[in-house]
Design a protein around this motif. Structure first.
Motif, PDB file in Angstrom:
ATOM      1  N   UNK A   1       0.081  -4.855  13.660  1.00 26.37           N
ATOM      2  CA  UNK A   1       0.780  -5.852  12.862  1.00 26.37           C
ATOM      3  C   UNK A   1       2.228  -5.946  13.341  1.00 26.37           C
ATOM      4  N   UNK A   2       2.738  -7.148  13.619  1.00 18.37           N
ATOM      5  CA  UNK A   2       4.127  -7.284  14.065  1.00 18.37           C
ATOM      6  C   UNK A   2       5.109  -6.682  13.069  1.00 18.37           C
ATOM      7  N   UNK A   3       6.167  -6.068  13.586  1.00 16.97           N
ATOM      8  CA  UNK A   3       7.182  -5.420  12.748  1.00 16.97           C
ATOM      9  C   UNK A   3       7.967  -6.454  11.951  1.00 16.97           C
TER      10      UNK A   3
ATOM     11  N   UNK B   1      -0.604 -15.197   4.771  1.00 15.91           N
ATOM     12  CA  UNK B   1      -1.332 -15.829   5.871  1.00 15.91           C
ATOM     13  C   UNK B   1      -1.986 -14.794   6.802  1.00 15.91           C
ATOM     14  N   UNK B   2      -1.584 -13.575   6.744  1.00 16.81           N
ATOM     15  CA  UNK B   2      -2.174 -12.533   7.594  1.00 16.81           C
ATOM     16  C   UNK B   2      -3.317 -11.785   6.897  1.00 16.81           C
TER      17      UNK B   2
ATOM     18  N   UNK C   1       3.104 -11.475  -1.471  1.00 13.26           N
ATOM     19  CA  UNK C   1       2.949 -10.798  -0.176  1.00 13.26           C
ATOM     20  C   UNK C   1       1.785  -9.822  -0.271  1.00 13.26           C
ATOM     21  N   UNK C   2       1.345  -9.345   0.897  1.00 15.31           N
ATOM     22  CA  UNK C   2       0.243  -8.395   0.949  1.00 15.31           C
ATOM     23  C   UNK C   2       0.773  -6.975   1.082  1.00 15.31           C
ATOM     24  N   UNK C   3       0.211  -6.079   0.299  1.00 15.65           N
ATOM     25  CA  UNK C   3       0.534  -4.655   0.376  1.00 15.65           C
ATOM     26  C   UNK C   3      -0.733  -3.913   0.775  1.00 15.65           C
ATOM     27  N   UNK C   4      -0.580  -2.902   1.639  1.00 15.96           N
ATOM     28  CA  UNK C   4      -1.715  -2.093   2.086  1.00 15.96           C
ATOM     29  C   UNK C   4      -1.621  -0.728   1.414  1.00 15.96           C
TER      30      UNK C   4
END
Length: 173
Positions: A160-162, A89-90, A118-121
Motif C-alpha cells: 500500500x502506498x505510504x 477507493x482502495x 477512511x479504511x482502517x486495518x
C-alpha cells in the motif's frame, strides 16, 4: 537490518516448544488485567490504561489493545490497528491483500473497517480462557498477538502506498 529490540524480546524470550509435556505443573489461574500488565512490564513494554480501562500501547507505530471480554472477562483479545488509514477507493485492493493473509495464515485474524470515511486495518488474536491460563500460556498468547499483528502490518507496508508518518501518541515499544 536487525529486528527492533521489542520484537527480539517477543520472539526470543520464550523457550522453544517441545513435544513432551513441560515440567511446569503450574495450575491455570483466572485471566486478569493485572496478569496481562505484569507480562508487559516484565518485557519492558510501555503501555497506558485508556478511558475504558483497557491496556494499550504502540508497537512499530501501530496501536494495540489488550482486551478482556466476555461476561467474566474470560476472553483475551490482542487487537491491533494499523497506524495508516486508506481511502475508501482502495477497499478492493486492501480486501484482496487481507484475504490472502487470512487464507495463508492462522493468526492474526485480519479485517478492514470503514471509520470516518477512511479504511482502517485491524489484527486480532482471541482466546477463551474460561478454565484459566498458566503464565507460560498467557505469555505465548500475548507474544502471538503482538508478533503476528506487527507482521501483518509490515506485510501491508510494501503493498500500500505510504501516506505519511503515524500520529504521535504513546511512546513506541
Amino acid at each position: 537490518m536487525s529486528a527492533p529490540g521489542w520484537l527480539l524480546r517477543v520472539l526470543g524470550g520464550l523457550p522453544k516448544p517441545t513435544k513432551t509435556r513441560p515440567q511446569d505443573d503450574e495450575p491455570p489461574q483466572p485471566l486478569t488485567r493485572d496478569r496481562v500488565a505484569d507480562y508487559l512490564l516484565g518485557r519492558g513494554y510501555r503501555f497506558v490504561i485508556d478511558e475504558d480501562g483497557d491496556l494499550t500501547g504502540t508497537w512499530d507505530g501501530s496501536r494495540f489493545w489488550f482486551l478482556l471480554l466476555g461476561e467474566q472477562s474470560e476472553i483475551l483479545q490482542v487487537r491491533g490497528r494499523w497506524h495508516r488509514t486508506l481511502p475508501v477507493e482502495q477497499r478492493r485492493a486492501v480486501a484482496l491483500a487481507i484475504n490472502d493473509w487470512n487464507r495463508e495464515r492462522i493468526w492474526p485474524k485480519a479485517y478492514v473497517r470503514e471509520e470516518e470515511g477512511e479504511l482502517a486495518v485491524y489484527a486480532e488474536v482471541s482466546a477463551d480462557l474460561e478454565q484459566g491460563v498458566t503464565d507460560l500460556q498467557l505469555a505465548q498468547l500475548l507474544a502471538c498477538g503482538l508478533g503476528t499483528g506487527v507482521q501483518l502490518f509490515a506485510a501491508l507496508d510494501p503493498v500500500v502506498p505510504a501516506d505519511g508518518p503515524p500520529p504521535p501518541d504513546v511512546p513506541d515499544n
